[in-house]
Design a protein around this motif. Structure first.
Motif, PDB file in Angstrom:
ATOM      1  N   THR A 113      23.975 -22.673   9.742  1.00  0.00           N
ATOM      2  CA  THR A 113      24.667 -21.215   9.734  1.00  0.00           C
ATOM      3  C   THR A 113      23.648 -20.444   9.800  1.00  0.00           C
ATOM      4  O   THR A 113      22.328 -20.672   9.637  1.00  0.00           O
ATOM      5  CB  THR A 113      25.853 -21.015   8.601  1.00  0.00           C
ATOM      6  OG1 THR A 113      24.900 -21.419   7.393  1.00  0.00           O
ATOM      7  CG2 THR A 113      26.946 -21.738   8.704  1.00  0.00           C
ATOM      8  N   ALA A 114      23.997 -19.002  10.093  1.00  0.00           N
ATOM      9  CA  ALA A 114      22.797 -17.917   9.915  1.00  0.00           C
ATOM     10  C   ALA A 114      22.064 -17.978   8.475  1.00  0.00           C
ATOM     11  O   ALA A 114      22.785 -18.126   7.370  1.00  0.00           O
ATOM     12  CB  ALA A 114      23.709 -16.697   9.857  1.00  0.00           C
ATOM     13  N   LEU A 115      20.891 -18.087   8.226  1.00  0.00           N
ATOM     14  CA  LEU A 115      19.929 -18.182   7.194  1.00  0.00           C
ATOM     15  C   LEU A 115      19.259 -17.000   6.852  1.00  0.00           C
ATOM     16  O   LEU A 115      18.920 -16.286   7.572  1.00  0.00           O
ATOM     17  CB  LEU A 115      19.006 -19.273   7.433  1.00  0.00           C
ATOM     18  CG  LEU A 115      19.727 -20.566   7.918  1.00  0.00           C
ATOM     19  CD1 LEU A 115      18.250 -21.561   8.321  1.00  0.00           C
ATOM     20  CD2 LEU A 115      20.043 -21.224   6.462  1.00  0.00           C
ATOM     21  N   ALA A 116      19.132 -16.848   5.653  1.00  0.00           N
ATOM     22  CA  ALA A 116      18.425 -15.486   4.942  1.00  0.00           C
ATOM     23  C   ALA A 116      16.833 -16.070   5.222  1.00  0.00           C
ATOM     24  O   ALA A 116      16.132 -14.972   5.869  1.00  0.00           O
ATOM     25  CB  ALA A 116      18.627 -15.382   3.444  1.00  0.00           C
ATOM     26  N   ASN A 117      16.382 -17.101   4.824  1.00  0.00           N
ATOM     27  CA  ASN A 117      14.957 -17.389   4.991  1.00  0.00           C
ATOM     28  C   ASN A 117      14.513 -18.590   6.030  1.00  0.00           C
ATOM     29  O   ASN A 117      14.251 -19.434   5.563  1.00  0.00           O
ATOM     30  CB  ASN A 117      14.529 -18.009   3.533  1.00  0.00           C
ATOM     31  CG  ASN A 117      15.408 -19.018   2.711  1.00  0.00           C
ATOM     32  OD1 ASN A 117      16.772 -19.285   3.601  1.00  0.00           O
ATOM     33  ND2 ASN A 117      14.968 -19.476   1.802  1.00  0.00           N
ATOM     34  N   ALA A 118      14.988 -18.255   7.240  1.00  0.00           N
ATOM     35  CA  ALA A 118      15.020 -19.235   8.270  1.00  0.00           C
ATOM     36  C   ALA A 118      13.272 -19.666   8.541  1.00  0.00           C
ATOM     37  O   ALA A 118      12.974 -20.628   8.676  1.00  0.00           O
ATOM     38  CB  ALA A 118      15.588 -18.557   9.364  1.00  0.00           C
ATOM     39  N   ASN A 144      10.127 -28.707  18.066  1.00  0.00           N
ATOM     40  CA  ASN A 144      11.141 -28.690  17.054  1.00  0.00           C
ATOM     41  C   ASN A 144      11.992 -27.399  17.257  1.00  0.00           C
ATOM     42  O   ASN A 144      11.465 -26.435  17.227  1.00  0.00           O
ATOM     43  CB  ASN A 144      10.526 -28.861  15.811  1.00  0.00           C
ATOM     44  CG  ASN A 144       9.887 -30.227  15.474  1.00  0.00           C
ATOM     45  OD1 ASN A 144      10.130 -31.245  16.553  1.00  0.00           O
ATOM     46  ND2 ASN A 144       9.511 -30.623  14.297  1.00  0.00           N
ATOM     47  N   VAL A 145      13.080 -27.534  16.953  1.00  0.00           N
ATOM     48  CA  VAL A 145      14.095 -26.180  16.902  1.00  0.00           C
ATOM     49  C   VAL A 145      14.826 -26.049  15.643  1.00  0.00           C
ATOM     50  O   VAL A 145      15.555 -26.994  15.058  1.00  0.00           O
ATOM     51  CB  VAL A 145      14.896 -26.337  18.047  1.00  0.00           C
ATOM     52  CG1 VAL A 145      15.914 -25.199  18.293  1.00  0.00           C
ATOM     53  CG2 VAL A 145      14.081 -26.453  19.593  1.00  0.00           C
ATOM     54  N   LEU A 146      14.931 -24.871  15.108  1.00  0.00           N
ATOM     55  CA  LEU A 146      16.000 -24.497  14.053  1.00  0.00           C
ATOM     56  C   LEU A 146      16.758 -23.534  14.883  1.00  0.00           C
ATOM     57  O   LEU A 146      16.262 -22.462  15.199  1.00  0.00           O
ATOM     58  CB  LEU A 146      15.093 -23.982  13.041  1.00  0.00           C
ATOM     59  CG  LEU A 146      16.155 -23.527  11.666  1.00  0.00           C
ATOM     60  CD1 LEU A 146      16.898 -24.548  11.084  1.00  0.00           C
ATOM     61  CD2 LEU A 146      15.255 -23.107  10.607  1.00  0.00           C
ATOM     62  N   LEU A 147      18.074 -23.789  14.733  1.00  0.00           N
ATOM     63  CA  LEU A 147      19.009 -22.824  15.304  1.00  0.00           C
ATOM     64  C   LEU A 147      19.974 -22.445  14.203  1.00  0.00           C
ATOM     65  O   LEU A 147      20.681 -23.368  13.568  1.00  0.00           O
ATOM     66  CB  LEU A 147      19.788 -23.469  16.363  1.00  0.00           C
ATOM     67  CG  LEU A 147      21.160 -22.766  16.890  1.00  0.00           C
ATOM     68  CD1 LEU A 147      20.790 -21.389  17.357  1.00  0.00           C
ATOM     69  CD2 LEU A 147      21.898 -23.394  17.952  1.00  0.00           C
ATOM     70  N   GLY A 148      19.793 -21.177  13.842  1.00  0.00           N
ATOM     71  CA  GLY A 148      20.960 -20.562  12.848  1.00  0.00           C
ATOM     72  C   GLY A 148      21.676 -19.741  13.434  1.00  0.00           C
ATOM     73  O   GLY A 148      21.437 -18.533  13.960  1.00  0.00           O
ATOM     74  N   ALA A 149      23.116 -20.106  13.542  1.00  0.00           N
ATOM     75  CA  ALA A 149      24.172 -19.186  14.166  1.00  0.00           C
ATOM     76  C   ALA A 149      25.239 -19.534  13.505  1.00  0.00           C
ATOM     77  O   ALA A 149      25.727 -20.590  12.985  1.00  0.00           O
ATOM     78  CB  ALA A 149      24.207 -19.736  15.752  1.00  0.00           C
ATOM     79  N   PRO A 150      26.109 -18.477  13.268  1.00  0.00           N
ATOM     80  CA  PRO A 150      27.677 -18.575  12.800  1.00  0.00           C
ATOM     81  C   PRO A 150      28.396 -19.580  13.207  1.00  0.00           C
ATOM     82  O   PRO A 150      28.253 -19.892  14.263  1.00  0.00           O
ATOM     83  CB  PRO A 150      28.161 -17.338  13.023  1.00  0.00           C
ATOM     84  CG  PRO A 150      27.421 -16.496  13.885  1.00  0.00           C
ATOM     85  CD  PRO A 150      25.891 -16.886  14.167  1.00  0.00           C
ATOM     86  N   PHE A 209      20.329 -16.363  14.419  1.00  0.00           N
ATOM     87  CA  PHE A 209      21.115 -14.920  14.913  1.00  0.00           C
ATOM     88  C   PHE A 209      21.786 -14.410  13.538  1.00  0.00           C
ATOM     89  O   PHE A 209      21.941 -14.966  12.384  1.00  0.00           O
ATOM     90  CB  PHE A 209      22.037 -15.355  15.738  1.00  0.00           C
ATOM     91  CG  PHE A 209      21.286 -16.118  17.074  1.00  0.00           C
ATOM     92  CD1 PHE A 209      20.804 -15.017  18.092  1.00  0.00           C
ATOM     93  CD2 PHE A 209      21.134 -17.184  17.223  1.00  0.00           C
ATOM     94  CE1 PHE A 209      20.115 -15.577  19.271  1.00  0.00           C
ATOM     95  CE2 PHE A 209      20.620 -17.708  18.579  1.00  0.00           C
ATOM     96  CZ  PHE A 209      20.075 -16.835  19.474  1.00  0.00           C
ATOM     97  N   ARG A 210      22.138 -13.075  13.677  1.00  0.00           N
ATOM     98  CA  ARG A 210      22.858 -12.791  12.619  1.00  0.00           C
ATOM     99  C   ARG A 210      24.246 -13.345  12.535  1.00  0.00           C
ATOM    100  O   ARG A 210      24.915 -13.718  13.470  1.00  0.00           O
ATOM    101  CB  ARG A 210      23.251 -11.328  12.531  1.00  0.00           C
ATOM    102  CG  ARG A 210      22.252 -10.187  13.453  1.00  0.00           C
ATOM    103  CD  ARG A 210      22.498  -8.918  13.299  1.00  0.00           C
ATOM    104  NE  ARG A 210      21.253  -8.337  13.853  1.00  0.00           N
ATOM    105  CZ  ARG A 210      20.562  -7.925  12.706  1.00  0.00           C
ATOM    106  NH1 ARG A 210      20.755  -8.038  11.671  1.00  0.00           N
ATOM    107  NH2 ARG A 210      19.396  -7.226  12.947  1.00  0.00           N
ATOM    108  N   PRO A 211      24.737 -13.055  11.252  1.00  0.00           N
ATOM    109  CA  PRO A 211      26.171 -13.583  11.167  1.00  0.00           C
ATOM    110  C   PRO A 211      27.294 -12.976  12.055  1.00  0.00           C
ATOM    111  O   PRO A 211      28.235 -13.348  12.545  1.00  0.00           O
ATOM    112  CB  PRO A 211      26.458 -13.410   9.588  1.00  0.00           C
ATOM    113  CG  PRO A 211      25.272 -13.089   9.039  1.00  0.00           C
ATOM    114  CD  PRO A 211      24.290 -12.533   9.926  1.00  0.00           C
TER     115      PRO A 211
END
Length: 1933
Positions: free
Chosen positions: A1222-1227, A1075-1081, A1244-1246
């Motif tokens: 989007t970029a998350l704080a509590n990923a 499973n993948v969680l991708l947080g990116a701007p 990733f960071r915003p």
């Protein structure tokens, strides 16, 4: 004089001049006459003798010799003149005829230039040589004789009479002869006017001369006008003519005036005059239904009243304040179409600057917005009318009218008397003497006299003085009244009066009149004077202003008047003198009037010049330049030095500076160098800018020349506070001041500088200080500021004041102090000083209520007597105590039994409420506070008004003395009456270590003693865990596309390499199954990441399915459009869309490889995953925008993922989940929940956006939303100008209305630019062709300027057009509602987020966008292919600026919102069988994301601590609560063991139709066995699902208007409820009613979207209860909804284009069909079945019927509808066991028409046994056979495609019982349906009925009776039936 002119360095020159004085004068006299009368167009060089211009001044000192010389000179001059006149006149008249205006203007300009060099001594106004058509100026034409009066040289008209003696000097100017009537003049008779004019001027015969001359221009053109005419010449009616012209422009063809479109503003200089004008105009305009209201300091209007008023009468200051707040009343100043300025000659008085700033503001608005505002200036006669005309932008050839005193209705003779002595006492005595003589002369001539004095007590003194003199001289007989017939009655009335002075003087023929008298006494005096009983009336100037009471002669005795503003005696203003003189001469009786002014000798020349108009009026603007500049900066109309310089050019100051530079301190040289005065204006502006910047009122960058307003400056502007006062505040004001300090600061304000302390007042002030002052008054009685302080405290303490001057000072102080303290309050609030803010707010209220803070709050009620209040205070009965006592107790305590009730009522009317605060930590530094405010008082309109009670609310930290948040809110009347709580949500910062507590304070804005405090305690607050760090972006080599290793996949991409983020995640996505969680701007290519995961499935598991979930339908559409092309056409993969709008059939879903869907839809589908094989075939679930977990729709996502994980664990086949966000704080929490270990989390960071983003945040003040939005428009424009002048711009706003308003404002700003179409990058002709295809009228306008609008209210085609134009950069700016941020991927270079709140219809207030939305909008900035950086400008409410600053840069944590809807989801799982006990429910919760966050941030979810024990307890309570809710809603049953739960039918229905359990509960409680349609409709519209329908601002009014056009009544008090609106929209849908706006069309679509689903559930409920009537009504309701007609309408109306008035065509047809012997149906055509039968498939027959009324194209559409209607043939048989047979048999039912008497018509069945009714349906559709796959219904009025289907309902009519119901899909050729039913228990005959109901069409239902003969029950047959049943499984109908 020369010394003054030339200064000390000019001394030598002066001596030279004085030596050669005679020579100079000679040279003047000998100048040949050509010099003075030269032709204007000759430009001449300055001749040698005068190289320097000579400036004449008003006063020259002359010796005897010179006087002689001047006389000779004058004689010479006269002769010359006569000679010149003879020739001159002839010439000029001929010359003028041939001129054209341009040439004349050129000449005038030349003449003006020459005028600079002309010596003024010749007194020749050069520019008078131009003849303007409407200027009648005798002074300019007549020769003037200079004279010396009081030592000053004046030019006076001829025929004057002068007398000079020891006592006084007297100048008498005889009355003028009236102007002879010109030959082209003709009076205008009222009867010639149009209807409107006649209505308004009713009772008048004709207009007077002046009005007739002006009539044409005023009544029939839009020209600006300046009308100078003497007092009493009827200027008011000229104003009326322009008002009528304006009204006539808004007249609609059928005589209705469109009142919404215009406002007229009449600015009158005094309140008294404003009141008089209001009366006059409202009386006159009443017949037209135009409302006129007064808006002055005395008469406040609410916003609603202003909106409902068409004409406002106001004072200059008030209108200035209103327009300064551009914001609040921006709409107001924008719809002003006519501005009338009365008494424009006030420009040179103190109040002139206000008029100047008003006119400048108005004219700038006209030029910037291109709107038409007509200006009408009315003034007395003034010399430099051309300057004023230029200032008002009046065209002098058309709009300038000047009438001199010859046009007075009654000519006026004026006498000026100057008393010579300087000794004050002697002076008074002499004045009395002169006054008496003048009065006596008039009385002897038989005239009445008014004597004007300037103080109230002086009226009495003067009257008795005159009486005494008359008695002493024995002349009293002249004054005594004639004993006329009604004299006796008058005398009786006078004797009744309480005013003893009045009674004493009446018999002597004297009267008094002043504002201090009683109203009744005043009117008595007025009437006795007009009847002639009084010979002399002594009065104050108010009489001249307020009451129209003329006399033959008026005498002004003395010209010193006390001015409270200045606190000293000043000269009587020219305005007053003119007004008073205007009272001389009674139009009907006198040939002429006489005005006498008695003044001191030194003032004589002053009044002479004023009254003979010798002095040009100058501008006073320089004095208040700083204040006015600040106001413009605060308004946003001046943003830099350049604009300020331009703004100055609109003032009268500028006009006069150019005409007379010396007066304004500009020396000659400077003027020659800089004739446009650019440099000088710039100096002025920069100097002011520096001053304001120093006072912190604006920020002024000298380098760039930019101005920015500050809070302080805005406060000063709104509260009209002067610059110097603000400086005082800056110096003295800080957070530690006490009340006494505040009062002393206020009393030092510049507004009070002029108040002086007089000796006679000291004693009284001392008394006040000791009696009324509760606080020490700094400065004491000797200082002026001490006096102000004492007066203010006296005012608060309701003290008595005697002295006349003190009374006027007191009211002046009170008025101004209230305003200043309010301003201080705002300043303190902005500086965030809690204690100070609180003190000031209380002080404001003390001044408003005139009560000290320690007084009993009940003193605010006027109906309680003092005695009672004093007792309350003695007994110390506080409000709280009183609330608890009973009324009798209170009565006893107060020794007054009956008063208890009164007191009790008052106590409960004091506004109060209870506050509850709950806090949720969002991060370790930010808290969200939710406040619940419940009103707790009784509303009374007399006490509270009818709108709401305003409150201030702030959060204070008592230790650091700081306010963290403040806001203003209204408790609305409705909320108080219904006790409905108000929710307020805001965020505040917290700091570690945690403070012990904060206070939330709410203080009423109006009521003393009304406040509430709520303590926020931090003792048990647990802060959330710190967030783990972001994933670092590695510096990898970009991966080539070939890494996919599949040619087909590679060919889908246009680029060659993946971007850095895609490179880093490639391996995990494409080569593993984790499973993948991708947080990116936003904008970093997440869609491609999704595709990589899909390709893995296509490669590895080709038979499995991919599900892609996107949060919005628009996003789904976008993905489908893209993937249909790329995946389906190129890769051959089946792509299917599954949303509320599109529901494909099962086969399509089963074959699909990729399903693109929305969360709700997928939740609904996967709820019954056990029975749906395709749900089990899913290999991967891709969830886009998974951070939306935290929003309203988050729970659905949560449930889907939890269920997927649950399914994986039960089916051993794992489903991969890929989350994109989007970029998350509590990923990390999200990752844990998704079951991701070390690999698979990329957050990733915003800042790693592919295009870096630069963000600017601006805060805007203002409590109210709309004004705040309006104030953001100019900054938006400037942002575009500076950040993106030529690249694409996206502007996000919150509502459709805002898109329009913003666009129109931007166009207004563009209009002032050099190139207004700079944003349009396309050929004009091409865009015009495009505009022609656009439907929306506003869009047509905006597109022409390169601005697009985009919102859901637009037509689909318009939206596409706008999108295309924007994407292709043809238009540069797109204004869109926030949904666009999610829905469509158009990046732009600059994104402006204009406001971050939207109106939430459910809670009826503005709430913030979720932070994710703002991030999403910002994410649209920066286009990866074109820009190297993106810009985002975010405009927010200033109190939220800090919050956004924090979270736009650091990501926002995602919390779960499952709690609020947990019971819905538990119900779904119970219905699906996943949960069967409470323990299961607990386990289910542990699968959710909510559970993860509960442990991480317990305080957010109200969990005390995170021990095992307490979590368990918390969860079991939660489950208990939710299950109990469900049980109350009849959805589940909890068994006796209190553990097991079982689903009930209602729960299954709710889950199946995706309804909320309260809806089902409402159905259960409100549906009955027989409900009429209109009740069913209200049950439908009360469904919980409709609570979300937005009711926007002011839509309650739209709803009430709409309700009047509709047939069914709704509750009139609920027009703001979403359910009522739904009800109205459905009714309008059935009635084809006109909807009030485009929003309603989209709202209707939303309503219809849900309606079918809810109705289906209602049908199931009715079926479950066995209610036949209700079930059939629900089927009818469904038909109505789909076809959009009422059930009782003829079903023919569902045909396209057929309306009520066409029905006769069909009725008429019946006869013809019968006569022509046509086969088929005969009889009248009343509905669709008859029509189908009549046409029998032939279009020709149909077109014959309707050909008279319809076009061929319409006939075609109607026929296509008709020919596609289904015609069903029904055959029935019964299947079951009969006793004699060995097997199941099927027996046909007898035909419908059979004879019921015969046994064969009845079918024998056994009692109490199950049989199956077999129904064979066949479509015998005539006309075209439809295409195979097209199973859609014909429903032009239904928003989405609807499958055609049928309900089969079987029931027994006698018992009204429903036996079975079955849904049937589209009937193609044959469909067989089986319906199981039980036979009755008792034997005998019975009739069952089968209804075949369409679910799409009205009028096509059929019913069949089934005749059963029930025989005795058969055991064998029953047994067989049951055996078969158990084999075939349950047959659920």
């Amino acid at each position: 004089m020369l010394f003054e002119l030339l200064g000390p360095e000019g001394l030598e020159m002066i001596s030279t001049l004085l030596q050669c004085r005679a020579a100079i004068v000679d040279s003047f006299i000998s100048i040949p006459n050509e010099r003075t009368g030269f032709q204007p167009d000759v430009s001449r060089k300055v001749s040698g003798e005068i190289t320097k211009p000579a400036y004449g001044c008003q006063v020259t000192i002359q010796s005897e010799k010179e006087k002689q010389m001047m006389k000779i000179y004058r004689r010479e001059e006269k002769k010359e003149k006569k000679r010149a006149k003879g020739t001159d006149d002839g010439d000029s008249s001929e010359v003028v005829v041939t001129f054209d205006p341009k040439e004349m203007r050129a000449q005038r300009e030349q003449a003006l230039l020459n005028a600079r060099y002309e010596p003024l001594l010749t007194r020749e106004w050069v520019y008078e040589r131009i003849r303007y058509p409407n200027v009648y100026d005798s002074y300019a034409e007549a020769t003037k004789a200079p004279a010396f009066v009081g030592g000053a040289r004046l030019l006076l008209p001829e025929g004057i009479h002068r007398e000079n003696n020891k006592m006084y000097e007297e100048v008498e100017i005889p009355p003028n002869d009236p102007m002879p009537i010109g030959f082209e003049e003709r009076p205008i008779y009222i009867s010639e006017l149009d209807e409107i004019g006649q209505l308004v001027f009713k009772g008048m015969k004709r207009l007077n001369r002046i009005q007739s001359i002006v009539f044409e221009t005023a009544y029939n053109t839009n020209e600006n006008l300046l009308i100078c005419a003497p007092t009493g010449a009827g200027k008011t009616n000229i104003a009326m003519l322009t008002v009528l012209h304006e009204i006539r422009q808004h007249l609609q063809p059928h005589g209705v005036i469109n009142r919404e479109e215009f406002k007229i503003v009449y600015v009158a200089p005094m309140k008294a005059l404003a009141a008089e004008m209001t009366n006059y105009f409202s009386k006159r305009l009443e017949p037209l239904g135009i409302t006129v209201k007064e808006l002055t300091g005395d008469m406040q209007l609410t916003k609603g009243e202003i909106l409902r008023t068409q004409m406002l009468v106001t004072t200059p200051e008030k209108w200035d304040v209103v327009t300064r707040k551009s914001v609040g009343d921006v709409a107001l100043s924008q719809i002003v179409r006519l501005l009338i300025l009365d008494e424009v000659h006030l420009l040179h008085e103190d109040r002139g600057p206000v008029l100047e700033s008003l006119v400048a503001r108005t004219i700038r608005q006209v030029e910037s917005t291109q709107s038409m505002i007509r200006i009408l200036g009315l003034s007395a006669t003034l010399p430099n009318y051309l300057d004023v005309a230029a200032f008002l932008h009046v065209n002098p050839y058309i709009g300038l009218f000047f009438f001199d005193s010859r046009f007075r209705p009654v000519p006026l003779g004026q006498t000026f008397v100057g008393i010579k002595t300087t000794n004050k006492i002697q002076q008074m005595h002499d004045m009395e003497e002169v006054c008496y003589n003048k009065v006596l002369d008039q009385i002897k001539a038989g005239h009445q006299v008014m004597v004007f004095v300037h103080a109230r007590n002086a009226t009495v003194r003067t009257a008795f003085g005159l009486i005494e003199m008359a008695k002493n001289r024995g002349e009293i007989c002249f004054f005594q009244p004639d004993q006329g017939p009604d004299y006796g009655q008058c005398e009786k009335q006078i004797q009744r009066s309480r005013n003893k002075q009045m009674k004493e003087m009446f018999p002597e023929g004297f009267g008094i009149h002043h504002a201090g008298m009683l109203r009744s006494d005043r009117s008595l005096m007025e009437s006795s004077f007009s009847k002639g009983h009084l010979k002399v009336l002594v009065c104050t100037a108010t009489l001249a202003w307020g009451v129209n009471l003329p006399a033959h002669a008026v005498i002004i005795k003395g010209t010193q008047i006390y001015d409270a503003k200045r606190g000293a005696f000043v000269d009587l203003g020219i305005l007053d003198v003119m007004q008073i003189f205007g009272r001389a001469g009674r139009p009907q009786f006198d040939k002429y009037g006489e005005g006498t002014i008695i003044t001191t000798h030194d003032k004589l020349s002053h009044y002479l010049t004023l009254l003979t108009q010798q002095n040009p009026i100058e501008s006073q603007f320089l004095g208040s330049l700083a204040d006015n500049l600040n106001a413009e900066v605060a308004l946003g109309t001046v943003t830099n030095v350049e604009e300020a310089v331009k703004w100055l050019s609109y003032t009268y100051l500028y006009v006069r500076m150019r005409a007379n530079p010396l007066v304004y301190g500009i020396n000659h040289k400077a003027f020659q160098m800089d004739p446009g005065l650019e440099m000088y204006r710039k100096e002025l502006v920069v100097e002011c800018g520096r001053k304001l910047d120093k006072a912190r009122m604006i920020r002024f960058e000298e380098r760039t020349g930019y101005f920015a307003s500050t809070d302080l400056g805005r406060t000063a502007s709104h509260f009209y506070i002067r610059y110097n006062t603000i400086e005082t505040f800056n110096e003295l004001f800080n957070s530690q001041r006490t009340e006494a300090d505040i009062l002393s600061i206020v009393s030092k304000a510049e507004e009070f500088d002029q108040l002086k302390v007089r000796d006679e007042e000291l004693e009284e002030l001392d008394n006040m200080l000791s009696n009324y002052c509760q606080l020490p008054a700094a400065g004491g009685v000797e200082n002026s500021y001490g006096k102000v302080n004492i007066l203010l405290q006296t005012y608060i303490g309701r003290g008595e004041v005697d002295g006349f001057s003190l009374i006027s000072d007191l009211s002046y102080v009170a008025q101004n102090a209230a305003r200043i303290v309010r301003a201080l309050f705002e300043i303190a609030l902005r500086k965030r000083w809690p204690a100070m803010t609180y003190r000031l707010l209380n002080l404001c209220k003390m001044i408003d209520k005139r009560l000290w803070g320690f007084a009993h709050p009940l003193r605010q009620f006027p109906n309680l007597s003092h005695v009672i209040l004093n007792r309350l205070e003695e007994k110390r009965l506080t409000v709280d105590k009183l609330k608890e006592m009973k009324k009798d107790e209170i009565g006893h305590m107060l020794h007054h039994v009956n008063i208890g009730l009164n007191v009790k009522q008052c106590v409960h009317q004091i506004p109060a409420f209870t506050m509850e605060a709950s806090i949720q930590p969002i991060t370790r530094t930010v808290l969200r506070v939710r406040l619940l405010i419940t009103p707790d008082f009784r509303w009374n309109d007399q006490v509270h008004g009818s709108v709401g009670e305003p409150w201030w609310l702030w959060v204070e930290d008592p230790i650091n003395d700081h306010i963290y948040h403040s806001e203003y809110f209204l408790l609305q009347k409705k909320q108080v009456v219904t006790k409905e709580p108000q929710h307020i949500v805001f965020t505040i910062p917290i700091f570690e270590p945690l403070p012990s507590q904060y206070y939330i304070k709410a203080v009423s804005d109006r009521w003393l003693g009304a406040e509430a405090v709520c303590i926020i305690n931090f003792q048990n607050l647990i802060l959330p865990e710190r967030h783990p760090p972001h994933t670092e972006l590695l510096d990898l080599q970009p991966l080539p596309v070939t890494a996919l290793g599949n040619r087909e996949f590679e060919s889908l991409y246009k680029f060659t390499h993946f971007n850095p983020i895609q490179t880093q995640i490639f391996h995990t996505l494409y080569h593993t199954d984790t499973n993948v969680l991708l947080g990116a701007p936003t904008g970093s290519g997440k869609t491609i990441a999704a595709e990589l995961a899909m390709f893995r499935v296509f490669n590895k598991y080709p038979s499995s399915k991919v599900v892609y979930i996107a949060p919005l339908k628009a996003l789904v559409r976008e993905r489908i459009e893209d993937w249909k092309v790329r995946l389906e056409e190129k890769l051959g993969k089946k792509v299917v869309e599954l949303t509320g709008d599109v529901t494909p059939d099962m086969r399509a879903i089963a074959q699909a490889d990729l399903i693109v869907t929305t969360p709700e839809k997928w939740d609904g589908v996967s709820r019954s995953w056990q029975n749906r094989s395709y749900v089990q075939k899913v290999a991967i679930l891709i969830i886009d925008e998974i951070h939306l977990l935290g929003e309203d729709r988050g729970p659905v996502l949560e449930v889907i993922v939890s269920r997927t994980n649950f399914i994986s664990s039960h089916t051993s086949k794992s489903v991969r989940v890929v989350g994109l966000s989007t970029a998350l704080a509590n990923a990390r929490d999200l990752a844990d929940w998704l079951g991701i270990r070390q690999v698979g989390l990329f957050n990733f960071r915003p800042s790693v956006r592919p295009v870096p983003l630069e963000v600017h945040i601006h805060g805007f003040p203002g409590q109210h939303y709309c004004p705040r939005m309006a104030s953001m428009n100019k900054p938006t424009f400037q942002a575009i100008r500076s950040h993106s002048p030529a690249k694409p711009v996206l502007i996000f706003v919150s509502s459709r209305r805002q898109t329009r308003l913003t666009a129109l404002d931007l166009i207004a700003f563009l209009a002032t630019e050099d190139n207004p179409k700079q944003w349009l990058h396309q050929d004009e002709r091409e865009i015009e062709d495009i505009i022609a295809t656009v439907r929306d009228s506003n869009l047509k306008l905006t597109l022409a300027f390169g601005i697009g609008m985009h919102h859901a209210g637009l037509h689909e085609r318009d939206r596409k057009t706008v999108e295309e134009l924007f994407v292709n950069c043809k238009i540069q700016v797109l204004i869109a509602t926030s949904t666009l941020a999610w829905g469509v991927n158009f990046p732009a270079h600059l994104v402006v987020v204009k406001g971050t709140e939207y109106y939430d219809g459910k809670s009826r207030r503005y709430v913030d966008y979720p932070i994710t939305d703002v991030l999403q909008m910002m994410g649209r900035a920066g286009r990866p292919q074109f820009d190297d950086q993106g810009k985002a400008v975010i405009l927010v409410h200033d109190i939220k600026k800090d919050f956004y600053k924090k979270f736009l840069y650091e990501p926002f944590p995602v919390e779960s919102s499952l709690l609020s809807v947990l019971s819905e989801h538990l119900n779904a799982e119970i219905a699906a069988g996943t949960i069967s006990s409470k323990q299961d429910a607990m386990d289910y919760i542990t699968w959710t994301y909510f559970f993860r966050r509960l442990v991480m941030n317990p305080s957010y979810y109200n969990l005390e601590d995170i021990g095992h024990e307490s979590i368990n307890k918390y969860l079991s309570n939660l489950v208990e609560r939710s299950l109990r809710d469900l049980e109350c809603s009849y959805c589940i049953e909890i068994k006796e063991d209190d553990q097991t739960v079982e689903p009930l039918t209602y729960g299954r229905i709710a889950s199946y139709y995706y309804l909320k359990h309260p809806t089902i509960r409402m159905f259960k409680e409100r549906l009955r066995a027989e409900l009429p349609l209109h009740d069913l409709l209200s049950v439908l519209t009360d469904a919980e699902e409709y609570a979300e329908l937005p009711v926007r601002h002011n839509e309650d009014q739209l709803n009430s208007q709409l309700a009047q056009q509709l047939p069914l009544q709704v509750n009139p008090h609920s027009f703001d409820s979403a359910h009522t609106k739904t009800h109205l929209l459905l009714q309008a849908h059935f009635s084809h009613a006109q909807l009030p706006c485009s929003d309603y069309t989209t709202d209707t679509k939303t309503v219809l979207d849900n309606a079918i689903r809810i109705c289906q559930a209602m049908l199931d409920v009715a079926a479950n209860e066995g209610w036949l009537v209700t079930a059939l009504s629900v089927c009818n309701l469904v038909q109505m909804i789909v076809q959009g007609r009422w059930l009782h309408d003829s079903s023919l109306l569902t045909l396209p284009h057929v309306e009520q008035h066409h029905l006769h065509l069909f009725r008429k047809w019946a006869g013809r069909a019968g006569r022509s012997g046509a086969e088929g149906f005969c009889g009248p055509v009343e509905g669709l079945p008859e029509l189908i039968a009549n046409c029998s498939g032939k279009e020709s027959v149909f077109s014959t019927i309707v050909s008279h009324e319809f076009h061929p194209s319409q006939i075609l559409q109607a026929w296509s509808f008709l020919s596609h209607l289904p015609v069903l043939e029904v055959q029935m048989s019964v299947k079951g066991w009969w006793e004699q047979s060995q097997e199941q048999m099927e027996r046909p039912l007898p035909a419908a028409g059979a004879n019921l008497r015969e046994e064969s018509s009845w079918l024998d069945v056994h009692a109490d046994q199950e049989y199956v009714l077999q129904v064979a349906l066949r479509r015998i559709n005539l006309g075209q056979q439809r295409r195979k796959q097209d199973s859609k219904a014909q429903a032009p009025r239904f928003p989405k495609a609807k499958d055609e289907g049928w309900f089969l309902v079987m029931g027994e009519v006698d018992r009204k019982e429903l036996l079975a119901v079955k849904r049937v899909g589209y009937v193609r050729n044959h469909t067989a349906v089986s319906v199981a039913f039980y036979t009755p228990e008792k034997t005998g005959k019975c009739i069952y009925t089968l209804y075949v109901m369409s679910d799409s069409y009205l009028g096509l239902d059929q019913q069949y009776d089934i005749h059963l003969n029930v025989t005795a029950a058969s055991i064998a047959a029953q047994v067989n039936t049951e055996v078969v049943d158990s084999l075939s499984g349950p047959s659920l109908s």
